[in-house]
Scaffold this motif. Structure first.
Motif, mmCIF file in Angstrom:
data_model
loop_
_atom_site.group_PDB
_atom_site.id
_atom_site.type_symbol
_atom_site.label_atom_id
_atom_site.label_comp_id
_atom_site.label_asym_id
_atom_site.label_seq_id
_atom_site.Cartn_x
_atom_site.Cartn_y
_atom_site.Cartn_z
ATOM 1 N N THR A 267 0.911 -1.086 -0.072
ATOM 2 C CA THR A 267 -0.295 -0.338 0.473
ATOM 3 C C THR A 267 1.043 1.590 0.515
ATOM 4 O OG1 THR A 267 -0.270 -0.137 2.510
ATOM 5 C CG2 THR A 267 -2.322 -1.348 0.671
ATOM 6 N N GLU A 268 2.013 1.384 0.298
ATOM 7 C CA GLU A 268 3.475 1.804 0.247
ATOM 8 C C GLU A 268 3.172 2.378 -1.014
ATOM 9 O OE1 GLU A 268 6.650 1.534 1.836
ATOM 10 O OE2 GLU A 268 6.388 0.806 3.095
ATOM 11 N N HIS A 269 3.358 2.235 -2.279
ATOM 12 C CA HIS A 269 3.129 2.444 -3.779
ATOM 13 C C HIS A 269 1.135 2.770 -4.138
ATOM 14 C CE1 HIS A 269 6.697 1.481 -3.554
ATOM 15 N NE2 HIS A 269 7.051 0.336 -3.152
ATOM 16 N N LEU A 270 0.351 3.064 -3.146
ATOM 17 C CA LEU A 270 -0.664 3.919 -3.718
ATOM 18 C C LEU A 270 -0.837 4.844 -4.407
ATOM 19 C CD1 LEU A 270 -3.098 1.802 -1.348
ATOM 20 C CD2 LEU A 270 -3.124 1.497 -3.758
ATOM 21 N N ALA A 271 -0.164 5.361 -4.043
ATOM 22 C CA ALA A 271 -0.099 7.024 -4.430
ATOM 23 C C ALA A 271 0.516 6.891 -5.569
ATOM 24 C CB ALA A 271 0.637 8.071 -3.457
ATOM 25 N N ASP B 271 -6.515 6.106 1.758
ATOM 26 C CA ASP B 271 -6.795 5.043 1.326
ATOM 27 C C ASP B 271 -6.441 3.921 2.127
ATOM 28 O OD1 ASP B 271 -3.778 5.039 1.034
ATOM 29 O OD2 ASP B 271 -3.517 5.361 -0.380
ATOM 30 N N ALA B 272 -6.322 2.863 1.016
ATOM 31 C CA ALA B 272 -5.892 1.505 1.695
ATOM 32 C C ALA B 272 -4.058 1.874 3.007
ATOM 33 C CB ALA B 272 -5.323 -0.020 0.993
ATOM 34 N N HIS B 273 -3.744 2.890 2.871
ATOM 35 C CA HIS B 273 -2.535 2.420 3.290
ATOM 36 C C HIS B 273 -2.138 3.606 4.419
ATOM 37 C CE1 HIS B 273 1.977 2.586 3.917
ATOM 38 N NE2 HIS B 273 2.142 3.725 3.541
ATOM 39 N N GLY C 219 -13.995 -2.740 -3.608
ATOM 40 C CA GLY C 219 -13.840 -2.257 -4.338
ATOM 41 C C GLY C 219 -14.021 -3.099 -5.608
ATOM 42 N N ARG D 127 -1.643 5.330 -8.454
ATOM 43 C CA ARG D 127 -2.292 6.144 -8.550
ATOM 44 C C ARG D 127 -1.743 7.494 -9.842
ATOM 45 N NH1 ARG D 127 -4.432 6.017 -3.404
ATOM 46 N NH2 ARG D 127 -3.735 7.709 -2.860
ATOM 47 N N TYR E 295 -8.903 13.561 -1.816
ATOM 48 C CA TYR E 295 -9.373 11.479 -2.406
ATOM 49 C C TYR E 295 -9.745 10.921 -0.959
ATOM 50 C CZ TYR E 295 -8.365 7.199 -4.765
ATOM 51 O OH TYR E 295 -8.608 6.436 -4.725
ATOM 52 N N GLU F 119 -11.833 8.829 -11.956
ATOM 53 C CA GLU F 119 -12.423 7.575 -12.242
ATOM 54 C C GLU F 119 -11.731 6.955 -12.152
ATOM 55 O OE1 GLU F 119 -17.135 8.763 -13.540
ATOM 56 O OE2 GLU F 119 -15.564 7.899 -14.851
ATOM 57 N N ARG G 294 -8.096 6.921 -11.415
ATOM 58 C CA ARG G 294 -7.008 6.378 -10.817
ATOM 59 C C ARG G 294 -7.677 5.547 -9.111
ATOM 60 N NH1 ARG G 294 -4.073 11.138 -8.807
ATOM 61 N NH2 ARG G 294 -4.530 11.794 -6.809
ATOM 62 N N LEU G 295 -9.668 6.107 -9.401
ATOM 63 C CA LEU G 295 -10.212 5.079 -7.509
ATOM 64 C C LEU G 295 -9.792 3.918 -8.318
ATOM 65 C CD1 LEU G 295 -11.626 5.070 -5.175
ATOM 66 C CD2 LEU G 295 -13.696 5.820 -6.999
ATOM 67 N N SER H 115 -12.140 2.957 -1.384
ATOM 68 C CA SER H 115 -13.108 2.066 -0.401
ATOM 69 C C SER H 115 -12.569 2.128 1.205
ATOM 70 C CB SER H 115 -13.643 0.953 -0.903
ATOM 71 O OG SER H 115 -12.781 0.306 -1.430
ATOM 72 N N ASP I 232 -6.613 1.928 -8.043
ATOM 73 C CA ASP I 232 -6.814 1.810 -6.520
ATOM 74 C C ASP I 232 -7.107 0.742 -5.848
ATOM 75 O OD1 ASP I 232 -7.132 2.185 -4.268
ATOM 76 O OD2 ASP I 232 -6.430 4.362 -3.470
ATOM 77 N N GLU I 233 -8.163 0.199 -6.424
ATOM 78 C CA GLU I 233 -9.176 -0.662 -6.105
ATOM 79 C C GLU I 233 -8.555 -1.707 -6.577
ATOM 80 O OE1 GLU I 233 -11.137 -0.156 -3.512
ATOM 81 O OE2 GLU I 233 -11.866 1.789 -3.583
ATOM 82 N N MET J 180 5.538 10.457 -2.375
ATOM 83 C CA MET J 180 4.219 10.219 -2.179
ATOM 84 C C MET J 180 2.956 11.403 -0.878
ATOM 85 S SD MET J 180 2.954 7.278 0.199
ATOM 86 C CE MET J 180 3.580 6.367 0.511
ATOM 87 N N LYS K 146 -3.962 -7.273 -1.245
ATOM 88 C CA LYS K 146 -5.065 -8.317 -0.020
ATOM 89 C C LYS K 146 -5.251 -9.317 -0.280
ATOM 90 C CE LYS K 146 -7.251 -3.800 2.198
ATOM 91 N NZ LYS K 146 -8.029 -3.246 3.073
ATOM 92 N N GLU L 112 -5.271 12.291 1.200
ATOM 93 C CA GLU L 112 -5.159 11.372 0.150
ATOM 94 C C GLU L 112 -5.679 9.956 1.173
ATOM 95 O OE1 GLU L 112 -4.041 12.394 -4.376
ATOM 96 O OE2 GLU L 112 -3.324 10.471 -2.844
ATOM 97 N N THR M 229 -5.520 -2.547 -4.431
ATOM 98 C CA THR M 229 -5.454 -2.685 -3.280
ATOM 99 C C THR M 229 -5.890 -4.749 -3.205
ATOM 100 O OG1 THR M 229 -6.219 -0.631 -3.275
ATOM 101 C CG2 THR M 229 -6.871 -2.240 -1.083
#
Lengths: 140, 115
Positions: A16-20, B24-26, A112, A23, B55, A42, A44-45, B58, A48-49, B1, A56, B22, A52
């Motif tokens: 999750t560290e790399h989520l940003a 998010d899951a993080h 998601g 995106r 931002y 849309e 980006r989201l 879910s 992300d989902e 980030m 997980k 933002e 993620t």
């Protein structure tokens, strides 16, 4: 140039560290081809989902594993593929989330996949050998 | 980030969480810890002011889902305010507006808690 395909790829660890970063990677491509702010949000989201869910569910938070991401576009559509080598996802086992029930059961998550379907025009899951791919398409 | 930030204020018996950046899951665990701390200290009247929230994914909404039932059973509520349109759209896609008090402005939420 109209009609030419543009493709970019990114390989990141499943964390999750790399989520940003993920995106921002897809947003930069979408911006470059001139998509609206709404479409960029849309995309980006959706990515992300999808990412993620891989962290997980496919890799179960084992964050040394890799996720390969490809974004491409032509004059008709933009597509994003995320590939992993973790546990596969069976979309037929998925049902639309019932928010009231989930709140009562204090369950979170499971939203998601629903969001991705709402945000993108096509979503396809495939497994070839050890590789899972989710391919999401937005019509332009 | 980009970062996620959270700060807590108190207005009479209402606790206000200002969230920005933002979610998010993080970053969701930061919101979760802040909500848990409030509830552990018996603060059940909670406003989450989303003015600076750019931002939400879910995983962020999941935090609100996990605590709303407990807080309501204890006579309180989690009210959400000051969302921008993009953030509101995510709550809306998942059907939150019919189950959560989502208000334009923090003041409205404070008034509802005082009635």
């Amino acid at each position: 140039m109209a009609g030419t395909k543009q493709i970019q790829t990114l390989s990141v660890e499943a964390s999750t560290e790399h989520l940003a970063e993920v995106r921002d990677f897809v947003a930069a491509h979408a911006e470059k081809i001139g998509l609206s702010q709404k479409d960029i949000s849309e995309i980006r989201l959706a990515v992300d989902e999808a990412y993620t869910n891989i962290i997980k569910h496919a890799y179960k938070n084992s964050n040394s594993k890799k996720v390969n991401i490809e974004i491409g576009s032509d004059s008709n559509q933009l597509w994003i593929s995320l590939m992993d080598e973790g546990k596969g996802f069976d979309p037929s086992s998925y049902s639309e989330p019932d928010l009231i029930k989930r709140i009562k059961q204090k369950k979170r998550g499971g939203m998601g996949v629903y969001l991705i379907r709402k945000l993108m025009d096509q979503v396809q899951y495939t497994r070839k050998g050890q590789t899972n791919e989710i391919r999401m398409v937005k019509n332009l | 980030m980009k970062n996620f930030n959270i700060a807590t204020r108190q207005h009479q018996h209402v606790s206000i969480l200002d969230i920005s950046g933002e979610l998010d899951a993080h970053t969701a665990s930061q919101l979760e810890n802040a909500l848990k701390s409030l509830i552990d200290e018996d603060n059940y009247a909670i406003v989450v002011n989303c003015t600076g929230l750019e931002y939400i994914a879910s995983a962020g909404l999941g935090v609100f889902m996990a605590y709303i039932e407990d807080v309501r059973n204890l006579g309180g509520d989690i009210k959400l305010t000051n969302m921008n349109d993009r953030v509101y759209n995510v709550f809306d896609l998942l059907g939150f507006p019919s189950l959560y008090d989502i208000l334009e402005d923090e003041q409205e939420a404070l008034e509802r808690f005082s009635n």
